[in-house]
Design a protein around this motif. Structure first.
Motif, PDB file in Angstrom:
ATOM      1  N   VAL A 274       3.266 -24.627  20.737  1.00 47.42           N
ATOM      2  CA  VAL A 274       3.825 -23.410  21.295  1.00 47.42           C
ATOM      3  C   VAL A 274       4.295 -22.556  20.127  1.00 47.42           C
ATOM      4  O   VAL A 274       4.829 -23.073  19.142  1.00 47.42           O
ATOM      5  CB  VAL A 274       4.988 -23.708  22.270  1.00 47.42           C
ATOM      6  CG1 VAL A 274       6.141 -24.428  21.577  1.00 47.42           C
ATOM      7  CG2 VAL A 274       5.490 -22.423  22.926  1.00 47.42           C
ATOM      8  N   LEU A 275       4.071 -21.260  20.237  1.00 45.97           N
ATOM      9  CA  LEU A 275       4.497 -20.302  19.225  1.00 45.97           C
ATOM     10  C   LEU A 275       5.013 -19.072  19.950  1.00 45.97           C
ATOM     11  O   LEU A 275       4.260 -18.424  20.687  1.00 45.97           O
ATOM     12  CB  LEU A 275       3.332 -19.934  18.300  1.00 45.97           C
ATOM     13  CG  LEU A 275       3.624 -18.914  17.195  1.00 45.97           C
ATOM     14  CD1 LEU A 275       4.634 -19.487  16.199  1.00 45.97           C
ATOM     15  CD2 LEU A 275       2.345 -18.514  16.477  1.00 45.97           C
ATOM     16  N   ALA A 276       6.293 -18.764  19.766  1.00 47.16           N
ATOM     17  CA  ALA A 276       6.879 -17.645  20.516  1.00 47.16           C
ATOM     18  C   ALA A 276       8.039 -17.058  19.721  1.00 47.16           C
ATOM     19  O   ALA A 276       8.684 -17.739  18.919  1.00 47.16           O
ATOM     20  CB  ALA A 276       7.360 -18.116  21.887  1.00 47.16           C
ATOM     21  N   ASP A 277       8.301 -15.770  19.966  1.00 46.78           N
ATOM     22  CA  ASP A 277       9.424 -15.062  19.341  1.00 46.78           C
ATOM     23  C   ASP A 277      10.495 -14.815  20.398  1.00 46.78           C
ATOM     24  O   ASP A 277      10.251 -14.105  21.385  1.00 46.78           O
ATOM     25  CB  ASP A 277       8.960 -13.732  18.750  1.00 46.78           C
ATOM     26  CG  ASP A 277       8.093 -13.926  17.512  1.00 46.78           C
ATOM     27  OD1 ASP A 277       8.568 -14.561  16.557  1.00 46.78           O
ATOM     28  OD2 ASP A 277       6.934 -13.451  17.514  1.00 46.78           O
ATOM     29  N   TYR A 278      11.666 -15.407  20.197  1.00 50.13           N
ATOM     30  CA  TYR A 278      12.782 -15.267  21.136  1.00 50.13           C
ATOM     31  C   TYR A 278      13.819 -14.292  20.582  1.00 50.13           C
ATOM     32  O   TYR A 278      14.095 -14.284  19.372  1.00 50.13           O
ATOM     33  CB  TYR A 278      13.466 -16.626  21.365  1.00 50.13           C
ATOM     34  CG  TYR A 278      12.678 -17.605  22.196  1.00 50.13           C
ATOM     35  CD1 TYR A 278      12.972 -17.792  23.547  1.00 50.13           C
ATOM     36  CD2 TYR A 278      11.644 -18.347  21.637  1.00 50.13           C
ATOM     37  CE1 TYR A 278      12.262 -18.699  24.322  1.00 50.13           C
ATOM     38  CE2 TYR A 278      10.921 -19.263  22.392  1.00 50.13           C
ATOM     39  CZ  TYR A 278      11.234 -19.431  23.737  1.00 50.13           C
ATOM     40  OH  TYR A 278      10.518 -20.324  24.496  1.00 50.13           O
ATOM     41  N   ASN A 279      14.387 -13.474  21.468  1.00 47.96           N
ATOM     42  CA  ASN A 279      15.536 -12.640  21.080  1.00 47.96           C
ATOM     43  C   ASN A 279      16.453 -12.464  22.288  1.00 47.96           C
ATOM     44  O   ASN A 279      16.119 -12.871  23.403  1.00 47.96           O
ATOM     45  CB  ASN A 279      15.091 -11.283  20.517  1.00 47.96           C
ATOM     46  CG  ASN A 279      14.240 -10.494  21.496  1.00 47.96           C
ATOM     47  OD1 ASN A 279      14.590 -10.374  22.673  1.00 47.96           O
ATOM     48  ND2 ASN A 279      13.126  -9.955  21.034  1.00 47.96           N
ATOM     49  N   ARG A 280      17.608 -11.872  22.022  1.00 48.87           N
ATOM     50  CA  ARG A 280      18.606 -11.732  23.081  1.00 48.87           C
ATOM     51  C   ARG A 280      18.733 -10.295  23.572  1.00 48.87           C
ATOM     52  O   ARG A 280      19.773  -9.894  24.083  1.00 48.87           O
ATOM     53  CB  ARG A 280      19.949 -12.246  22.575  1.00 48.87           C
ATOM     54  CG  ARG A 280      19.981 -13.742  22.439  1.00 48.87           C
ATOM     55  CD  ARG A 280      21.322 -14.283  21.975  1.00 48.87           C
ATOM     56  NE  ARG A 280      21.508 -14.122  20.551  1.00 48.87           N
ATOM     57  CZ  ARG A 280      22.419 -14.783  19.831  1.00 48.87           C
ATOM     58  NH1 ARG A 280      23.224 -15.644  20.439  1.00 48.87           N
ATOM     59  NH2 ARG A 280      22.536 -14.589  18.546  1.00 48.87           N
ATOM     60  N   GLY A 281      17.662  -9.545  23.403  1.00 48.78           N
ATOM     61  CA  GLY A 281      17.666  -8.178  23.886  1.00 48.78           C
ATOM     62  C   GLY A 281      16.927  -7.272  22.918  1.00 48.78           C
ATOM     63  O   GLY A 281      16.711  -7.629  21.749  1.00 48.78           O
ATOM     64  N   PRO A 282      16.528  -6.087  23.382  1.00 49.72           N
ATOM     65  CA  PRO A 282      15.802  -5.148  22.528  1.00 49.72           C
ATOM     66  C   PRO A 282      16.607  -4.804  21.282  1.00 49.72           C
ATOM     67  O   PRO A 282      17.811  -4.554  21.343  1.00 49.72           O
ATOM     68  CB  PRO A 282      15.611  -3.922  23.435  1.00 49.72           C
ATOM     69  CG  PRO A 282      15.731  -4.451  24.829  1.00 49.72           C
ATOM     70  CD  PRO A 282      16.708  -5.571  24.752  1.00 49.72           C
TER      71      PRO A 282
END
Length: 523
Positions: free
Chosen positions: A376-384
């Motif tokens: 799995v390869l993904a970019d996580y963030n907590r908002g724009p």
């Protein structure tokens, strides 16, 4: 001498045939490790000299052929001990995917064959040409990468020291030398390994051919290490001088030109200079005398009893042991491993509390090169607009046959990034033991990133790759399992951001993500 020549002549066709058979079996048993060896010679410039070392070894044997014939003794039972040790190394190497064990075991097996054929007296004269082959064996990738990183730091520091002695004002941050008008990155190619490994081989051969006392030969060989480091540091310093005088455009051309044979040739000239100094102030011999004194060892008195026809029992036992070892390795390689039930990483949640992800993928070529079974390869963030965390997990159902997670310490420099800091960090998690991870700060073109990674292996997590390999071996033998995963998280460090903020971001993400991995990376 007449007894030894008679013994050599009495070696029956059966014994010679058995020796040939045993050698064929040894090559067959160690074939996987030997093919990986040649692959490393092809893939890595610093090991490309390995193609020539078997030829050098054969040349030394041919050069000594007369004294070898006079030194054949009675077969020694110690040869079977050597063969047994080499087979243990083979089996451990196959189960742990540590090719260094297999390749070194191959050389131990060659020593065992010599003992079973001609005893200790013959081994004394063949151990050097066999030992030359040690310089053709690459270090494990994770050892290679750590050595490269430390040499980069050493070369950077010494290069900066030379520049300051010359009166230039420079600043060093990790592997980046700030010249004011230009920032010089001391990348993996500048570590000096591509000169060190071949020069060690050359230094060993020069020490062998240099007709002098053992202490002077040792000086010649051991001096290859500081010569390489100092010469590489001088090269880096000269880049700084050129940039200061003629602009940043000089850097790439100079580096490219001096990365190869020029630096290597300079190192050899320094070695020759050492020999000249020894001869000038100690031995006081001419070049002609040196050329006429190419060392030829004296024949060794044949070991064991040489007054009767020797039995081929040792060679029979040697061939039988190697055949049994080959069969065991073949059977183990074809044994069906225990592969626990698990969920595919393609279903890993893209929403982890307040973290939301945008999934991405690797190219087919990269997937094939890495050899994993799931990822799995993904970019996580907590908002724009908030900093992201890149999350990567590569799962391997089996780590036999050399298929195992690629250490980020190997892959990161391959992507052009420079490791400027290396350490460890412990992340507390709500469920289970805290996560101990390797902590890296990497940079490229003015960008900086913080990296955590660890190995999640059958219910245990490791930051130490040596420890991971040991548990891989134990679990392969005791549980018939070699599955496991690499977990890596990366976040950018903004130019105005403190490193502690990036550490906090990764810590908070790991505390959320790690407990969710259990269904995907089984215990």
């Amino acid at each position: 001498m007449s007894n030894s020549l008679t013994l050599f002549q009495r070696k029956s066709t059966q014994q010679n045939t058995l020796l040939l058979l045993a050698m064929v079996l040894v090559f067959a048993a160690y074939w996987g490790g030997l093919t990986e060896l040649v692959g490393r010679w092809h893939r890595q410039e610093e090991y490309s000299h390995g193609y020539f070392l078997p030829l050098v070894s054969l040349w030394i044997i041919w050069h000594r052929r007369a004294v070898l014939a006079q030194s054949v003794g009675a077969p020694s039972a110690w040869g079977l001990v050597f063969i047994g040790l080499s087979l243990c190394m083979l089996i451990l190497g196959e189960f742990s995917a540590i090719f260094l064990l297999i390749q070194t075991g191959f050389l131990v097996a060659l020593c065992g064959l010599v003992l079973c054929y001609g005893g200790w007296s013959l081994l004394r004269l063949t151990v050097l040409p066999i030992g030359v082959l040690l310089f053709a064996i690459p270090l494990p990738y994770f050892v290679d990468s750590q050595l490269s990183w430390r040499l980069q730091l050493m070369s950077s520091s010494m290069g900066v020291g030379i520049l300051r002695v010359l009166g230039y004002s420079v600043y060093l941050e990790g592997n980046v030398i700030d010249l004011g008008v230009y920032k010089l990155q001391v990348i993996e190619a500048c570590s000096g390994l591509r000169y060190l490994y071949p020069l060690l081989s050359i230094g060993f051969l020069m020490a062998y051919m240099y007709p002098a006392a053992l202490r002077w030969r040792a000086v010649i060989f051991l001096s290859t290490i500081p010569i390489t480091v100092l010469t590489n540091s001088f090269r880096i310093a000269m880049v700084g001088v050129l940039v200061e005088r003629w602009g940043s455009g000089m850097a790439d051309g100079f580096l490219h030109y001096f990365e190869g044979w020029v630096i290597f040739l300079l190192c050899q000239l320094v070695l020759l200079g050492e020999i000249w100094l020894i001869e000038r102030f100690h031995e006081r011999r001419s070049v002609l005398e040196l050329q006429q004194e190419l060392p030829m060892p004296a024949p060794v008195a044949p070991s064991g009893r040489t007054d009767k026809q020797q039995s081929p029992v040792m060679l029979w036992a040697c061939a039988a042991m190697v055949a049994a070892g080959f069969g065991l390795v073949w059977h183990a390689g074809n044994r069906v491993e225990v592969v626990p039930a698990r969920q595919t990483l393609t279903t890993f949640p893209l929403q982890l509390g307040e973290w939301q992800a945008q999934e991405s993928s690797l190219s087919i070529e990269v997937e094939q090169a890495l050899g994993f079974d799931d990822y799995v390869l993904a970019d996580y963030n907590r908002g724009p607009g908030t900093p992201s965390v890149n999350f990567y997990v590569a799962y391997y159902a089996s780590q036999r046959k050399g298929v195992s997670p690629h250490s980020p310490q190997v892959c990161i420099p391959g992507g052009g990034w420079v490791i400027s800091s290396l350490g460890k960090v412990v992340v507390p998690v709500a469920q289970g033991q805290p996560v101990e991870a390797v902590r890296l700060i990497i940079s490229k073109g003015g960008q900086r990133q913080l990296v955590y990674y660890w190995f999640d292996q059958r219910g245990q997590r490791f930051a130490n790759e040596y420890e991971m390999k040991w548990h891989l071996l134990v679990d392969a033998l005791m549980r018939n399992r070699t599955d496991g995963a690499l977990v890596r998280v990366v976040t950018p460090i903004d130019s105005a951001e403190d490193e502690r903020a990036a550490d906090l971001r990764l810590t908070q993400f790991v505390q959320v993500a790690q407990p969710r991995l259990a269904p995907y990376v089984p215990h």
